[in-house]
Every structure is written in structure tokens, then in C-alpha cells.
Design an enzyme around this catalytic site. Sequence first.
Site, short mmCIF file in Angstrom:
data_model
loop_
_atom_site.label_atom_id
_atom_site.label_comp_id
_atom_site.label_asym_id
_atom_site.label_seq_id
_atom_site.Cartn_x
_atom_site.Cartn_y
_atom_site.Cartn_z
N ASP A 15 0.87 -1.18 0.00
CA ASP A 15 0.00 0.00 0.00
C ASP A 15 0.91 1.23 0.00
OD1 ASP A 15 -1.67 2.10 0.59
OD2 ASP A 15 -2.74 1.05 2.17
N ILE A 16 0.83 2.04 -1.04
CA ILE A 16 1.78 3.15 -1.20
C ILE A 16 1.66 4.19 -0.09
CG2 ILE A 16 0.43 4.69 -2.70
CD1 ILE A 16 3.04 4.88 -4.44
N GLY A 57 -9.52 4.97 -6.08
CA GLY A 57 -8.26 4.24 -6.22
C GLY A 57 -7.16 4.76 -5.31
N ASP A 101 -5.51 7.47 -5.57
CA ASP A 101 -5.71 8.90 -5.31
C ASP A 101 -6.54 9.09 -4.02
OD1 ASP A 101 -5.84 11.63 -5.69
OD2 ASP A 101 -7.09 11.56 -7.49
N SER A 161 -2.25 4.67 -14.25
CA SER A 161 -3.20 4.42 -15.36
C SER A 161 -3.71 2.99 -15.51
CB SER A 161 -2.61 4.84 -16.72
OG SER A 161 -2.70 6.24 -16.88
N GLY A 172 -5.51 1.16 -13.40
CA GLY A 172 -6.74 0.86 -12.66
C GLY A 172 -7.93 1.37 -13.44
N VAL A 173 -8.57 2.40 -12.91
CA VAL A 173 -9.75 3.00 -13.54
C VAL A 173 -9.46 3.43 -14.99
CG1 VAL A 173 -11.30 5.02 -13.38
CG2 VAL A 173 -10.65 3.80 -11.33
N TYR A 174 -8.23 3.84 -15.29
CA TYR A 174 -7.89 4.34 -16.63
C TYR A 174 -7.56 3.22 -17.64
CZ TYR A 174 -7.99 9.27 -15.16
OH TYR A 174 -8.38 10.50 -14.73
N1 AR6 Z 1 -1.33 1.61 -3.03
C1 AR6 Z 1 -0.77 1.22 -4.21
N2 AR6 Z 1 -1.49 1.00 -5.31
C2 AR6 Z 1 -2.83 1.18 -5.25
C3 AR6 Z 1 -3.50 1.60 -4.07
C4 AR6 Z 1 -2.68 1.82 -2.93
N3 AR6 Z 1 -3.19 2.22 -1.76
N4 AR6 Z 1 -4.83 1.69 -4.34
C5 AR6 Z 1 -5.00 1.34 -5.63
N5 AR6 Z 1 -3.80 1.02 -6.18
P1 AR6 Z 1 -6.11 3.81 -10.04
P2 AR6 Z 1 -5.55 5.19 -12.58
C6 AR6 Z 1 -3.48 0.58 -7.54
O1 AR6 Z 1 -7.49 3.45 -10.51
O2 AR6 Z 1 -5.84 3.97 -13.37
C7 AR6 Z 1 -8.72 7.97 -9.56
O3 AR6 Z 1 -10.09 8.11 -9.30
C8 AR6 Z 1 -4.59 -0.01 -8.40
O4 AR6 Z 1 -4.84 -1.37 -8.02
O5 AR6 Z 1 -5.95 4.30 -8.65
O6 AR6 Z 1 -4.34 6.01 -12.92
C9 AR6 Z 1 -8.06 9.26 -10.00
O7 AR6 Z 1 -8.65 10.38 -9.36
C10 AR6 Z 1 -3.96 0.09 -9.77
O8 AR6 Z 1 -3.03 -0.99 -9.96
O9 AR6 Z 1 -5.44 4.95 -10.99
C11 AR6 Z 1 -8.32 9.26 -11.47
O10 AR6 Z 1 -9.61 9.77 -11.77
C12 AR6 Z 1 -3.16 1.40 -9.71
O11 AR6 Z 1 -3.06 1.70 -8.29
C13 AR6 Z 1 -8.23 7.80 -11.85
O12 AR6 Z 1 -8.57 7.08 -10.66
C14 AR6 Z 1 -3.80 2.58 -10.40
O13 AR6 Z 1 -5.20 2.52 -10.27
C15 AR6 Z 1 -6.83 7.42 -12.23
O14 AR6 Z 1 -6.84 6.10 -12.71
#
Ligand code: AR6
Length: 183
Positions: free
Chosen positions: A22-23, A44, A46, A129, A131-133
Amino acid sequence: MGQGNLTKGDCEMKRLSIVKGDIVKAKTDAIVNAANTSLLGGGGVDGAIHRAAGPELLAECETLHGCRTGEAKITKGYKLKAKYVIHTPGPIWRGGKWGEEDLLANCYRNCLALAKEYGVKSIAFPSISTGVYRFPIDLAAKIAVGEILHFLETDDTMEQIILVCFDEGTKAAYQKAFAELTA
Ligand code: AR6
């Protein structure tokens, strides 16, 4: 998290580590936030970073007036262990013909340049990018690891870069990319 928790195989290269975790718990000087262009928080990673840092982070982000995709802006870390948060909006995957690969590479490059400018000696990245992206993980891992290795070739100030993967699949993709790029 940190060196002590690294398993064998996590640390093939001295200054780059690939770990599962967990970052928000990272003890690096800076952590990177996979943000959106508003910089005003989201889900996510963020959401997790904003929750852990506390409301002062959002207050500082509100003064930044957003950030373009692929660029990066820095704030303090507030309640986090990290001194700084470097916010970068990654590209939304739209099939690959809209410059997504270059934009993702720019995220890593600009975060590292900004970190260097602020004297950051250790930095943790999430998988921007993917995850949600919805950026394809194997391609994202190749870009992330490639940009970091390229940076380390000429940099002599950064002591540690950690790629923090939230799940085993992401970690495996990063390890595969590392193996391929260093073969
Ligand atoms: N520690 C490390 N990695 C994590 C954590 C954590 N606590 N939580 C999630 N991840 P995402 P994106 C991973 O969706 O695709 C947001 O709403 C997750 O499993 O967080 O860049 C922003 O506001 C995945 O592998 O980011 C934007 O609107 C990775 O982090 C949008 O999501 C990225 O997933 C950005 O989407």
C-alpha cells in the site's frame, strides 16, 4: 513496507525495487499519486492518498489549478510519512492510438525530474493508469520500468525507486518487464 519487507527477487537491481503493498505506508521522501487532471481527488490510489494525508492535501491541491495529462505537480505530504506527494494524471486508455504510450512515459519522466529538482532521494510509484484508466498492464509495466531504468542510467542522486504494486498480477507484470528489459 521498505527494504526490510522485500522478498528475495524483489531487489534484482540495487536502486529499483518492485514490491506488493500500500503506497500510503511508504517511507520514501516522496510518493507519486495517480491523479486526474483536476488534482481534486478521486478513487483508487488517489483516494487512499488523500484519506491518509488528511484534508490539508486537498487544500493545497486546490491552489494548483489542475495538471495536464503526463505532467506532474508537487505538494507536501502532510500526515503521510512521505515529505512530498508528486501528482501526475496518467492517460485514459482509448485503444492506443491517442498517444497513450508517450503520455504514460511522460508521467514517469516528469515525476522523476520534479523529484530530482526537490532533492528527493527516494520515491515510490503506484502503477499509473492501470486501474480506472484501463491502460494494459504489460505495456504499462514495460513503459514504467523502461523510463525508470533510463533515468537511473544518467542519474547519480536518486538512492531508491520503489514500484508499489497493489496486487500480485501487477507485481508479476512489473517483474516480467524488468527481466525483459535487463536481459
Ligand atoms: N497503493 C498502491 N497501489 C494502489 C493503491 C494503494 N493504496 N490503491 C490502488 N492502487 P487507479 P488510474 C493501484 O485506478 O488507473 C482515480 O479516481 C490499483 O490497483 O488508482 O491512474 C483518480 O482520481 C492500480 O493498480 O489509478 C483518477 O480519476 C493502480 O493503483 C483515476 O482514478 C492505479 O489505479 C486514475 O486512474
